[in-house]
Design an enzyme around this catalytic site. Structure first.
Site, PDB file in Angstrom:
ATOM      1  N   ASN A  41     -46.279  29.591 -46.410  1.00 49.93           N
ATOM      2  CA  ASN A  41     -45.995  30.977 -46.821  1.00 49.93           C
ATOM      3  C   ASN A  41     -45.295  31.769 -45.716  1.00 49.93           C
ATOM      4  O   ASN A  41     -45.194  32.989 -45.791  1.00 49.93           O
ATOM      5  CB  ASN A  41     -47.305  31.677 -47.225  1.00 49.93           C
TER       6      ASN A  41
ATOM      7  N   ASP B  72     -54.541  30.538 -31.237  1.00 46.39           N
ATOM      8  CA  ASP B  72     -55.630  31.053 -32.068  1.00 46.39           C
ATOM      9  C   ASP B  72     -56.879  30.186 -31.995  1.00 46.39           C
ATOM     10  O   ASP B  72     -56.855  29.083 -31.443  1.00 46.39           O
ATOM     11  CB  ASP B  72     -55.160  31.209 -33.526  1.00 46.39           C
TER      12      ASP B  72
ATOM     13  N   GLU C 281     -50.802  36.118 -41.288  1.00 46.96           N
ATOM     14  CA  GLU C 281     -50.427  35.832 -42.675  1.00 46.96           C
ATOM     15  C   GLU C 281     -49.400  36.864 -43.142  1.00 46.96           C
ATOM     16  O   GLU C 281     -49.223  37.905 -42.492  1.00 46.96           O
ATOM     17  CB  GLU C 281     -51.679  35.904 -43.573  1.00 46.96           C
TER      18      GLU C 281
ATOM     19  N   HIS D 293     -46.328  32.003 -42.539  1.00 47.49           N
ATOM     20  CA  HIS D 293     -47.179  32.535 -41.464  1.00 47.49           C
ATOM     21  C   HIS D 293     -46.915  31.835 -40.137  1.00 47.49           C
ATOM     22  O   HIS D 293     -46.461  30.690 -40.110  1.00 47.49           O
ATOM     23  CB  HIS D 293     -48.664  32.520 -41.850  1.00 47.49           C
TER      24      HIS D 293
HETATM   25  P1  PGA Z   1     -49.527  22.516 -40.155  1.00 48.39           P
HETATM   26  O1  PGA Z   1     -49.849  24.069 -40.081  1.00 48.39           O
HETATM   27  O2  PGA Z   1     -48.880  22.183 -38.857  1.00 48.39           O
HETATM   28  O3  PGA Z   1     -50.864  21.856 -40.304  1.00 48.39           O
HETATM   29  O4  PGA Z   1     -48.607  22.317 -41.317  1.00 48.39           O
HETATM   30  C1  PGA Z   1     -48.857  24.913 -39.606  1.00 48.39           C
HETATM   31  C2  PGA Z   1     -49.335  26.329 -39.693  1.00 48.39           C
HETATM   32  O5  PGA Z   1     -50.059  26.647 -40.653  1.00 48.39           O
HETATM   33  O6  PGA Z   1     -48.996  27.126 -38.810  1.00 48.39           O
END
Ligand code: PGA
Length: 260
Positions: free
Chosen positions: A147, A67, A154, A149
């Site tokens: 959450n 992304d 999301e 995602h």
């Molecule tokens: P993080 O994010 O590695 O900074 O915890 C993971 C994500 O949101 O996919």
């Protein structure tokens, strides 16, 4: 789905790097899907070490990132282009032309037309086609949100979704505000591979560490397969490996867990 629990973040990161290295040794022109965020930083450090100390060769590897924010130039220190070059690419022998991170800038396109502009739609189909042109992703590295995602998919994202532009949730915008001067500077849109795109990778490697991920990991591994937990789609994948530290695995039932 194989869940392997490690003593701590460093052990998890080392294992992740060993897995990627073994795939590169087996197939030097590996098509490697990469992720940003704090989780894979240790894995990238280990890959850099393997390159420097053991000559792990990235010269034929092609990468595709999950992304990118829309509206940030690649040199912006919060863009995912910048993140990837700083934390991995500039330290290994990857060819610049083999690196793919979704395009975040589209000339002077106005934010109000982001969602409908054909340039962005065209880019998204090109990105999908480009992955196929290289034979598809051999292995995709993933983090997981608190959450559930994956990438910018999301909760509520279609499990069949493809690369597309997504509006960031208010919560994500607020969470990200700490990295920008003001909340108004935080991008509102991102381009992300879809869940359907991710599921087509031949192998998936999801990493999760810390207490904050324990609920999401439990839902992804033991919960129902649902768009409300995008990572639960991994249950349907033939070759999905989840690497965690003890904390992120803290809520899993014993029968789902293997120790690394
Ligand atoms: P993080 O994010 O590695 O900074 O915890 C993971 C994500 O949101 O996919």
């Amino acid at each position: 789905m194989l869940v392997v629990v490690h003593e701590d973040y460093d052990a998890m990161s080392k294992k992740g790097a060993e897995i990627i290295a073994s795939r590169i040794r087996r197939k030097p022109n590996l098509v490697l899907g990469l992720a940003t965020g704090s989780t894979p930083l240790g894995l990238y450090k280990e890959l850099i070490k393997l390159h420097k100390n053991e000559g792990l060769d990235f010269s034929k590897v092609t990468t595709f990132n999950l992304d990118e924010y829309v509206g940030l130039p690649p040199e912006h220190d919060q863009s995912y282009h910048f993140f990837m070059w700083e934390n991995l690419f500039k330290h290994i022998n990857i060819e610049r032309s083999h690196v793919h991170v979704p395009q975040g800038m589209y000339g002077d396109l106005k934010i109000s037309s982001f969602e409908t502009d054909p340039k962005i739609q065209q880019f998204c189909s090109w990105y999908e086609d480009e992955m196929l042109r290289y034979g598809g992703l051999d292995i995709q590295v993933l983090g997981i949100g608190g959450n559930g995602h994956i990438a910018f998919n999301e909760p509520g994202s279609s499990l069949g979704s493809r690369t597309r532009i997504k509006t960031l949730t208010e919560k994500t915008v607020k969470d990200n505000a700490r990295f920008f001067k003001t909340v108004n500077d935080v991008p509102r849109y991102a381009i992300t591979m879809g869940i359907g795109t991710i599921m087509e990778a031949k192998e998936l490697l999801l990493l999760a560490n810390g207490d904050g991920k324990a609920d999401a990991v439990k839902a992804a591994v033991e919960g129902p397969i649902t768009a409300m937990c995008p990572a639960s789609a991994l249950q349907l994948h033939r070759k999905a490996i989840i690497l965690t530290d003890k904390k992120a695995a803290g809520k899993l039932s014993a029968e789902f867990v293997t120790y690394g």
